[in-house]
Design a protein around this motif. Structure first.
Motif, short mmCIF file in Angstrom:
data_model
loop_
_atom_site.label_atom_id
_atom_site.label_comp_id
_atom_site.label_asym_id
_atom_site.label_seq_id
_atom_site.Cartn_x
_atom_site.Cartn_y
_atom_site.Cartn_z
N UNK A 128 45.56 92.12 29.79
CA UNK A 128 44.34 92.71 30.31
C UNK A 128 44.45 94.23 30.19
N UNK A 129 43.48 94.85 29.54
CA UNK A 129 43.44 96.30 29.41
C UNK A 129 42.41 96.84 30.40
N UNK A 130 42.90 97.42 31.51
CA UNK A 130 42.00 97.92 32.55
C UNK A 130 41.65 99.38 32.37
N UNK A 131 42.44 100.12 31.61
CA UNK A 131 42.17 101.54 31.40
C UNK A 131 40.91 101.71 30.55
N UNK A 132 40.16 102.79 30.84
CA UNK A 132 38.95 103.07 30.07
C UNK A 132 39.28 103.18 28.59
N UNK A 133 38.46 102.57 27.76
CA UNK A 133 38.72 102.58 26.33
C UNK A 133 38.31 103.91 25.70
N UNK A 134 39.04 104.35 24.69
CA UNK A 134 38.67 105.59 24.00
C UNK A 134 37.42 105.40 23.15
N UNK A 135 36.76 106.50 22.85
CA UNK A 135 35.57 106.45 21.99
C UNK A 135 35.89 105.73 20.68
N UNK A 136 37.03 106.06 20.09
CA UNK A 136 37.49 105.40 18.86
C UNK A 136 38.79 104.67 19.17
N UNK A 137 38.76 103.35 19.08
CA UNK A 137 39.93 102.54 19.40
C UNK A 137 41.08 102.87 18.45
N UNK A 138 42.28 102.97 18.99
CA UNK A 138 43.48 103.23 18.19
C UNK A 138 43.68 102.04 17.24
N UNK A 139 43.68 102.28 15.93
CA UNK A 139 43.80 101.15 14.99
C UNK A 139 45.12 100.40 15.13
N UNK A 140 46.16 101.08 15.58
CA UNK A 140 47.45 100.41 15.77
C UNK A 140 47.36 99.36 16.88
#
Length: 352
Positions: A128-140
């Motif tokens: 579960x990813x609870x942290x706010x997602x970045x505008x552009x998701x890290x491709x890694x």
């Protein structure tokens, strides 16, 4: 020295494979009397089962990985509590990782990637990813989690995501911010400044969009929009910058505009920033709400310990955690779940 499974098998008079099936939770179990003999031998010898061996036998570790930004932030602790409650009902344990403390030489996204990679290596049943997602998701991160999902793992994200195959808990950040601004406008407030939070995070961006949308519909333009970290210190620093920009010089001074326009209202993108804002206002000798009003977002549990009471948009934070865990634990669920909240007008915005 730890007791080995071979010693248990020898004591019980069974093969190593039979002892493994009994103690590692395999679906293929021997007769009840043999199983009891193996368990008794393990108890006598003090054998502790190997968690990785159990996971291989059951194709499940009974673990959920939860990634938050700041473990000390009441927003994340409330969500984590909700995740734990649901996990316990399903006889699962939660592994927790925070991404706010990066190691030396780590760049943006590295801490979250390290947490995700660790959870994958531990063969957690879900992440579960609870942290706010970045505008552009890290491709890694997208690549690692996409592969994890392809291999049977479950991923749940709070907010919109570009991670392929992930389930999402959608939170009414934009709509909630607009509702909060509308409620303040309805009370006659006409002058606003916005503490925008980090511009690269979707949660902050969507909340600011909601504030601005509601104000624009009422033909009101915010006097200032100041970015900052999603922390108390971020709110403190952003507020001082805002006051300096607007020319607030001390108690009784209302800043730009006319005195009869009423006090300025600071709209913070989360409660922690709003609390930092109130500390900054006090440091300048300004009163809340007489000189400056303040509103936040989230309704974190610790607000009850602060005075004056903070006006905010209340999200059911523990319920968000519960919903995320239920999505993570239900293999057949792939739909997006939406969470809304309610406006709470309190003393910081002039409520009596």
């Amino acid at each position: 020295m730890p007791v080995k499974l071979t010693e248990v098998a020898r004591r019980a008079g069974v093969s190593l494979a039979t002892a493994s099936r009994v103690l590692n939770g395999s679906a293929r179990t021997p007769a009840a009397d043999i199983a009891e003999r193996v368990k008794a031998a393990a108890e006598e010898l003090g054998y502790v089962a190997n968690a990785q061996a159990q996971a291989l036998a059951r194709s499940s570790t009974s673990l959920i990985g939860l990634v938050v930004h700041d473990i000390a932030d009441p927003y994340f602790s409330a969500i984590a509590h909700g995740v734990q409650e649901s996990a316990a009902k399903h006889r699962r344990q939660v592994l927790l990782a925070g991404t706010d403390v990066a190691g030396e030489g780590l760049g943006p996204g590295d801490a979250e990637l390290a947490a995700v990679s660790a959870f994958i290596s531990y063969r957690t049943d879900a992440i579960i990813l609870a942290a706010s997602r970045p505008r552009d998701e890290d491709p890694r991160i997208s690549k690692a989690l996409g592969r994890y999902i392809d291999n049977g793992g479950r991923v749940v994200v709070l907010g919109a995501t570009e991670i392929p195959g992930a389930a999402a808990v959608s939170i009414a950040n934009k709509e909630g911010a607009a509702a909060l601004a509308d409620a303040l406008l309805a009370r006659g407030t006409t002058r606003f400044a916005i503490l925008a939070g980090p511009s690269d995070r979707n949660t902050a961006r969507h909340r600011v969009e909601g504030f601005v949308q509601a104000l624009s519909a009422a033909a009101v333009t915010p006097l200032a929009v100041v970015g900052g970290a999603f922390t108390s210190r971020g709110g403190f620093d952003a507020t001082l910058e805002c006051l300096d920009t607007l020319g607030f010089t001390g108690p009784g001074f209302t800043g730009p505009g006319t005195a009869d326009a009423g006090p300025l209202c600071i709209l913070a993108a989360n409660d922690v920033m709003a609390l930092g804002a109130m500390t900054a206002l006090r440091s300048r000798g300004l009163r809340v709400p007489e000189d400056v009003q303040v509103a936040g977002f989230d309704d974190i549990p610790t607000l009850r310990d602060h005075s004056p009471g903070l006006t905010t948009y209340r999200l059911p934070l523990e319920d968000i955690g519960k919903v995320a865990a239920e999505l993570a634990l239900d293999p057949g669920s792939r739909h997006e779940t939406r969470i809304t909240g309610s406006v709470e007008i309190r003393e910081s915005a002039g409520a009596r």
